[in-house]
Design an enzyme around this catalytic site. Structure first.
Site, short mmCIF file in Angstrom:
data_model
loop_
_atom_site.label_atom_id
_atom_site.label_comp_id
_atom_site.label_asym_id
_atom_site.label_seq_id
_atom_site.Cartn_x
_atom_site.Cartn_y
_atom_site.Cartn_z
N TYR A 164 0.79 -1.02 0.07
CA TYR A 164 0.09 -0.13 -0.06
C TYR A 164 0.75 1.18 -0.05
CZ TYR A 164 -3.92 3.20 1.47
OH TYR A 164 -4.82 4.09 1.48
N LYS A 168 1.01 4.17 -3.06
CA LYS A 168 0.67 5.40 -2.80
C LYS A 168 1.62 6.19 -2.84
CE LYS A 168 -3.84 4.89 -1.63
NZ LYS A 168 -4.85 5.51 -2.61
#
Length: 265
Positions: A164, A168
Site C-alpha cells: 500500500y 501510494k
C-alpha cells in the site's frame, strides 16, 4: 461488465460539469461524490458493481443533483472503456476525474503474498493509469480538466503496508508527471493524501492490529495536531478545491489532509 443506472432530476440551467469518482459506493469516495454534486457537478458514481452505488446516487438525487451509477473494475482496460462510453452517453464527457478506488491487503513483508502485492498495485496504480488515460482524451479536446488522485500518509512508510505504501508513493510520481504532460491543455492534476480518516477501512485496520476499534480511534485522534480523527468530508473538501475552476494555477501538488504535519503521524 459495466452497468449503469441513471437517477436524476432535470438538468439545471446551463451545462453542468461532469465528475467521475471511482470507489464511490461508500466512505471517502461517497463523500467526495456528494460534495462534488453539491458544487454543481453531475456525478458518475463508479464502483465494482453499479448496485453498490445506489445509495450514493439516491442521496445526490434527493438533494436535487444528477448522478449515474456505474459498475466497473478499474484494473480492466475493457471495463474502463465501457464505463466511459456509458457515462458519455448518459451525462457527457467527464471534466473532473477523482481516482479514489483502493484496497488494502496488509501484512508484514515475510507474510505478504505476490497476489497481495499485485492486487494493491493493480487497483491503485493500474486503475489510476487506465482511468486517467481514458479521461484525458475529452479533457484535452475541451481545454479543461481536473484530475485528483488519492494518495495517503502511508506513502511515507507504514509497518505492515509495504504494498500500500509503495502504491501510494507511486501516486505522487504519477500525479506530478501527468501535471507536466497535461498542463498545456488546460488540465490540472493534483493529489490528496489523507491521514487517519474514520471509515470502514479503519475498522479493518483495527481488526488487523488486534486493537479495539474505539481505542484505536482515540489513539489516532491524540496523534493529530488538531486532536480529532479525520472524517470523509475533510478529504472531500480538499478534492472540491482541486476540482474547481478557481484552482487552475495549482497543479502537480500533494495536499496532506492529516490533522497536522504528515511526518508527525
Amino acid at each position: 461488465m459495466t452497468e449503469g443506472e441513471r437517477l436524476s432530476t432535470p438538468h439545471p440551467s446551463g451545462s453542468p460539469r461532469i465528475a467521475l469518482v471511482t470507489g464511490a459506493a461508500r466512505g471517502i469516495g461517497a463523500s467526495i461524490a456528494l460534495r462534488l454534486a453539491q458544487d454543481g457537478h453531475a456525478v458518475a458514481v463508479l464502483d465494482l458493481k453499479a448496485a453498490e452505488c445506489t445509495e450514493t446516487v439516491r442521496t445526490i438525487v434527493a438533494g436535487g443533483g444528477i448522478a449515474l451509477a456505474v459498475g466497473a473494475d478499474v484494473t480492466s482496460e475493457d471495463e474502463v472503456a465501457q464505463a466511459f462510453a456509458a457515462i458519455e452517453a448518459e451525462l457527457g464527457s467527464p471534466t473532473v476525474l477523482v481516482n479514489n478506488a483502493g484496497i488494502i491487503r496488509d501484512n508484514l513483508l515475510f507474510r505478504m503474498t505476490v497476489d497481495d502485492w499485485d492486487q494493491v498495485m493493480g487497483v491503485h496504480l493500474r486503475g489510476a493509469f487506465l482511468m486517467s488515460r481514458a479521461a484525458q482524451h475529452s479533457m484535452t479536446r475541451q481545454g479543461f480538466g481536473r484530475i485528483v488522485n488519492l494518495s495517503s500518509t502511508s506513502s511515507l512508510g507504514n509497518r505492515g503496508q509495504a504494498n500500500y505504501a509503495a502504491a501510494k508513493a507511486g501516486i505522487l510520481g504519477f500525479t506530478r508527471t501527468l501535471a507536466l504532460e497535461l498542463g498545456r491543455f488546460g488540465v490540472t492534476v493534483n493529489g490528496v493524501a489523507p491521514g487517519y480518516i474514520q471509515t470502514e477501512m479503519t475498522r479493518v485496520t483495527a481488526e488487523r492490529l488486534g486493537v479495539p476499534y474505539e481505542d484505536m480511534l482515540q489513539q489516532w485522534a491524540a496523534r493529530a495536531s488538531v486532536g480529532r480523527m479525520g472524517q470523509p468530508a475533510d478529504v472531500a473538501n480538499a478534492v472540491s478545491f482541486f476540482a474547481s475552476e478557481e484552482s487552475g494555477f495549482v497543479s502537480g501538488q500533494m495536499l496532506y489532509v492529516a490533522g497536522g504535519p504528515a511526518l508527525e503521524l
